[in-house]
Motif scaffolding. Structure first.
Motif, PDB file in Angstrom:
ATOM      1  N   ARG A 179       4.205  12.355  -0.127  1.00 45.40           N
ATOM      2  CA  ARG A 179       5.408  12.957   0.444  1.00 45.40           C
ATOM      3  C   ARG A 179       6.342  11.919   1.070  1.00 45.40           C
ATOM      4  O   ARG A 179       7.311  12.273   1.731  1.00 45.40           O
ATOM      5  N   LEU A 180       6.029  10.649   0.869  1.00 45.90           N
ATOM      6  CA  LEU A 180       6.905   9.569   1.318  1.00 45.90           C
ATOM      7  C   LEU A 180       7.002   8.542   0.205  1.00 45.90           C
ATOM      8  O   LEU A 180       5.980   8.108  -0.340  1.00 45.90           O
ATOM      9  N   PHE A 181       8.231   8.153  -0.129  1.00 43.08           N
ATOM     10  CA  PHE A 181       8.457   7.266  -1.264  1.00 43.08           C
ATOM     11  C   PHE A 181       9.405   6.142  -0.859  1.00 43.08           C
ATOM     12  O   PHE A 181      10.457   6.391  -0.273  1.00 43.08           O
ATOM     13  N   ARG A 182       9.015   4.932  -1.166  1.00 44.31           N
ATOM     14  CA  ARG A 182       9.790   3.748  -0.833  1.00 44.31           C
ATOM     15  C   ARG A 182      10.691   3.398  -2.008  1.00 44.31           C
ATOM     16  O   ARG A 182      10.202   3.192  -3.128  1.00 44.31           O
ATOM     17  N   LEU A 183      11.995   3.329  -1.796  1.00 42.66           N
ATOM     18  CA  LEU A 183      12.960   2.996  -2.838  1.00 42.66           C
ATOM     19  C   LEU A 183      13.492   1.586  -2.558  1.00 42.66           C
ATOM     20  O   LEU A 183      14.586   1.396  -2.014  1.00 42.66           O
ATOM     21  N   THR A 184      12.719   0.590  -2.919  1.00 40.26           N
ATOM     22  CA  THR A 184      13.016  -0.788  -2.543  1.00 40.26           C
ATOM     23  C   THR A 184      14.352  -1.260  -3.098  1.00 40.26           C
ATOM     24  O   THR A 184      15.142  -1.909  -2.395  1.00 40.26           O
ATOM     25  N   GLU A 185      14.633  -0.931  -4.371  1.00 48.10           N
ATOM     26  CA  GLU A 185      15.876  -1.392  -4.990  1.00 48.10           C
ATOM     27  C   GLU A 185      17.112  -0.832  -4.285  1.00 48.10           C
ATOM     28  O   GLU A 185      18.191  -1.417  -4.363  1.00 48.10           O
ATOM     29  N   ASP A 186      16.942   0.278  -3.595  1.00 47.56           N
ATOM     30  CA  ASP A 186      18.064   0.923  -2.915  1.00 47.56           C
ATOM     31  C   ASP A 186      18.009   0.754  -1.404  1.00 47.56           C
ATOM     32  O   ASP A 186      18.874   1.286  -0.697  1.00 47.56           O
ATOM     33  N   ALA A 187      17.012   0.004  -0.895  1.00 47.05           N
ATOM     34  CA  ALA A 187      16.807  -0.135   0.551  1.00 47.05           C
ATOM     35  C   ALA A 187      16.803   1.247   1.207  1.00 47.05           C
ATOM     36  O   ALA A 187      17.512   1.506   2.185  1.00 47.05           O
ATOM     37  N   ALA A 188      15.993   2.133   0.641  1.00 50.99           N
ATOM     38  CA  ALA A 188      16.005   3.529   1.057  1.00 50.99           C
ATOM     39  C   ALA A 188      14.598   4.113   1.007  1.00 50.99           C
ATOM     40  O   ALA A 188      13.639   3.459   0.591  1.00 50.99           O
ATOM     41  N   ALA A 189      14.490   5.355   1.444  1.00 47.03           N
ATOM     42  CA  ALA A 189      13.232   6.090   1.376  1.00 47.03           C
ATOM     43  C   ALA A 189      13.535   7.558   1.157  1.00 47.03           C
ATOM     44  O   ALA A 189      14.605   8.059   1.525  1.00 47.03           O
ATOM     45  N   ILE A 190      12.597   8.250   0.539  1.00 48.37           N
ATOM     46  CA  ILE A 190      12.659   9.701   0.410  1.00 48.37           C
ATOM     47  C   ILE A 190      11.400  10.271   1.047  1.00 48.37           C
ATOM     48  O   ILE A 190      10.294   9.796   0.785  1.00 48.37           O
ATOM     49  N   ASN A 191      11.584  11.262   1.916  1.00 50.23           N
ATOM     50  CA  ASN A 191      10.411  11.922   2.495  1.00 50.23           C
ATOM     51  C   ASN A 191      10.538  13.426   2.370  1.00 50.23           C
ATOM     52  O   ASN A 191      11.642  13.980   2.374  1.00 50.23           O
ATOM     53  N   VAL A 211       0.840  -1.194   0.000  1.00 50.01           N
ATOM     54  CA  VAL A 211       0.000   0.000   0.000  1.00 50.01           C
ATOM     55  C   VAL A 211       0.878   1.248   0.000  1.00 50.01           C
ATOM     56  O   VAL A 211       2.098   1.170   0.136  1.00 50.01           O
ATOM     57  N   ASP A 212       0.247   2.395  -0.166  1.00 53.09           N
ATOM     58  CA  ASP A 212       0.948   3.675  -0.165  1.00 53.09           C
ATOM     59  C   ASP A 212       1.876   3.781   1.047  1.00 53.09           C
ATOM     60  O   ASP A 212       1.484   3.430   2.170  1.00 53.09           O
ATOM     61  N   PRO A 213       3.109   4.245   0.879  1.00 49.79           N
ATOM     62  CA  PRO A 213       4.079   4.265   1.978  1.00 49.79           C
ATOM     63  C   PRO A 213       3.612   5.011   3.231  1.00 49.79           C
ATOM     64  O   PRO A 213       3.859   4.545   4.345  1.00 49.79           O
ATOM     65  N   GLU A 214       2.967   6.142   3.069  1.00 53.92           N
ATOM     66  CA  GLU A 214       2.547   6.875   4.266  1.00 53.92           C
ATOM     67  C   GLU A 214       1.419   6.133   4.987  1.00 53.92           C
ATOM     68  O   GLU A 214       1.367   6.091   6.213  1.00 53.92           O
ATOM     69  N   ARG A 215       0.523   5.535   4.221  1.00 59.48           N
ATOM     70  CA  ARG A 215      -0.536   4.726   4.847  1.00 59.48           C
ATOM     71  C   ARG A 215       0.070   3.498   5.521  1.00 59.48           C
ATOM     72  O   ARG A 215      -0.347   3.093   6.608  1.00 59.48           O
ATOM     73  N   ALA A 216       1.086   2.920   4.884  1.00 60.49           N
ATOM     74  CA  ALA A 216       1.769   1.770   5.473  1.00 60.49           C
ATOM     75  C   ALA A 216       2.418   2.150   6.795  1.00 60.49           C
ATOM     76  O   ALA A 216       2.403   1.374   7.761  1.00 60.49           O
ATOM     77  N   HIS A 217       2.978   3.340   6.849  1.00 63.94           N
ATOM     78  CA  HIS A 217       3.585   3.841   8.080  1.00 63.94           C
ATOM     79  C   HIS A 217       2.541   3.904   9.185  1.00 63.94           C
ATOM     80  O   HIS A 217       2.762   3.456  10.312  1.00 63.94           O
ATOM     81  N   GLY A 218       1.371   4.443   8.843  1.00 63.65           N
ATOM     82  CA  GLY A 218       0.287   4.509   9.825  1.00 63.65           C
ATOM     83  C   GLY A 218      -0.179   3.135  10.272  1.00 63.65           C
ATOM     84  O   GLY A 218      -0.473   2.923  11.456  1.00 63.65           O
ATOM     85  N   LEU A 219      -0.229   2.189   9.338  1.00 69.51           N
ATOM     86  CA  LEU A 219      -0.636   0.825   9.680  1.00 69.51           C
ATOM     87  C   LEU A 219       0.376   0.162  10.609  1.00 69.51           C
ATOM     88  O   LEU A 219       0.006  -0.579  11.524  1.00 69.51           O
TER      89      LEU A 219
END
Length: 348
Positions: free
Chosen positions: A98-110, A15-23
């Motif tokens: 405003r939150l993005f999961r960069l799976t290939e880089d094991a990273a995130a941008i917020n 799911v969307d990264p910010e919603r996932a954070h809330g979950l």
């Protein structure tokens, strides 16, 4: 990784990264997180700016911005927690997404922009907390006096926390990083220290810096830190660099955290450690015990993590603590404090 995490993490990441954070926060509050409590041994117990820690592994600010999951987080393996950032007034932050999961880089941008419930609501949740808990101090985007905002939050919440962090290194509030300049920083820290000294029991104050600093800027910050009354530094916040990224969201604006930040943040940490005797918390790209140990050997008295849990779950913290203890045994260190900075020359 626990069985529950093996099942739940792929679902949350769908799911969307910010919603996932809330979950994830909701799952912790519902009692679905680990109940390992802070893993400790005589080697892992340490003192950070006068605070006794069961282990040197902390939760970085940003995961629990509004201090809604403190009871559950206390039951995890973290040695200390940092919540926030908190600003005087509630604010919604920047527009979504405003939150993005960069799976290939094991990273995130917020690019959250200090979205939070405000100091009054957050302070109510900080009362009677367990363990060592700190608060990341922030400034409102529309504030006429951002330096005063930091002191105001500390004055309001200081009696309910164990330490506070002055966060002038977020890239997501316009011109906030300008406060890292020498004159502005001296003035800001003086106000925060005055606010701390006015508390019934003054608390340690940490300064969190950006990784995107020149050697000259690092030297200036070290000079200010050494001549102020702060208790320590945190190196580092997120980076604006996008070097070497592979993920589709690599071009998104905001601060990058996770694996790509590890080397850059560790070099800043090591360089800073050569210019101050203040304790430093190392943060940026820690996802396993070896990386935590590397930061300690580069000059960190303790470490923090956050983004790695997106990919490995909260049980990762217990794994890191257990393996870190084994690394200390293997190298003959009776306590983690003896390992601090032994390799800093390799990074500078």
């Amino acid at each position: 990784m626990s069985l529950l995490e093996k099942i739940g993490l792929p679902l949350i990441r769908s799911v969307d990264p910010e919603r996932a954070h809330g979950l994830a926060l909701s799952a912790l509050r519902a009692g679905l997180g680990p109940r390992t409590y802070a893993f400790t041994t005589p080697r892992l117990r340490t003192v950070l700016a006068g605070m006794s820690l069961e282990n040197p592994i902390g939760l970085a600010a940003g995961f629990d911005k509004n201090a809604v999951a403190l009871p559950a987080l206390h039951k995890t393996a973290f040695g200390f927690l940092e919540v926030g950032a908190a600003t005087p007034k509630p604010q919604p932050g920047n527009p979504k997404p405003r939150l993005f999961r960069l799976t290939e880089d094991a990273a995130a941008i917020n690019r959250f922009g200090f979205n939070n419930d405000g100091m009054v609501a957050i302070n109510g949740r900080l009362k009677d907390h367990k363990g060592v808990v700190g608060l990341n101090l922030g400034a409102n985007k529309d504030s006429a006096d951002r330096a005063q905002d930091f002191a105001q939050v500390l004055s309001h919440c200081g009696s309910n926390i164990d330490f506070a962090t002055v966060n002038v290194s977020s890239p997501n509030t316009e011109k906030l990083r300008d406060l890292q300049g020498k004159a502005a920083l001296q003035s800001l820290l003086a106000g925060v220290i005055d606010a701390s000294n006015a508390l019934d029991v003054p608390i340690p104050i940490f300064l969190k810096i950006a990784p995107d600093l020149t050697s000259e800027e690092i030297a200036e910050i070290a000079d200010v830190a050494n001549t102020s009354s702060i208790s320590g530094l945190i190196a580092t916040n997120t980076t604006l660099s996008r070097e070497g990224l592979k993920s589709a969201h690599a071009g998104e604006k905001g601060g990058l955290s996770g694996q790509p930040l590890f080397e850059k943040s560790t070099r800043v940490l090591a360089e800073l450690s050569t210019q101050t005797h203040l304790p430093i918390i190392g943060v940026g790209g820690v996802s396993n015990a070896q990386q935590a140990y590397t930061k300690i050997r580069a000059g960190a008295s303790a470490v923090q993590l956050y983004t790695a849990m997106v990919f490995s779950g909260v049980s990762l913290v217990h794994e890191i603590a257990v393996e870190l203890d084994k690394l200390l045994i293997a190298d003959g260190f009776k306590n983690v404090s003896y390992a601090v900075g032994v390799d800093k020359g390799l990074w500078t």
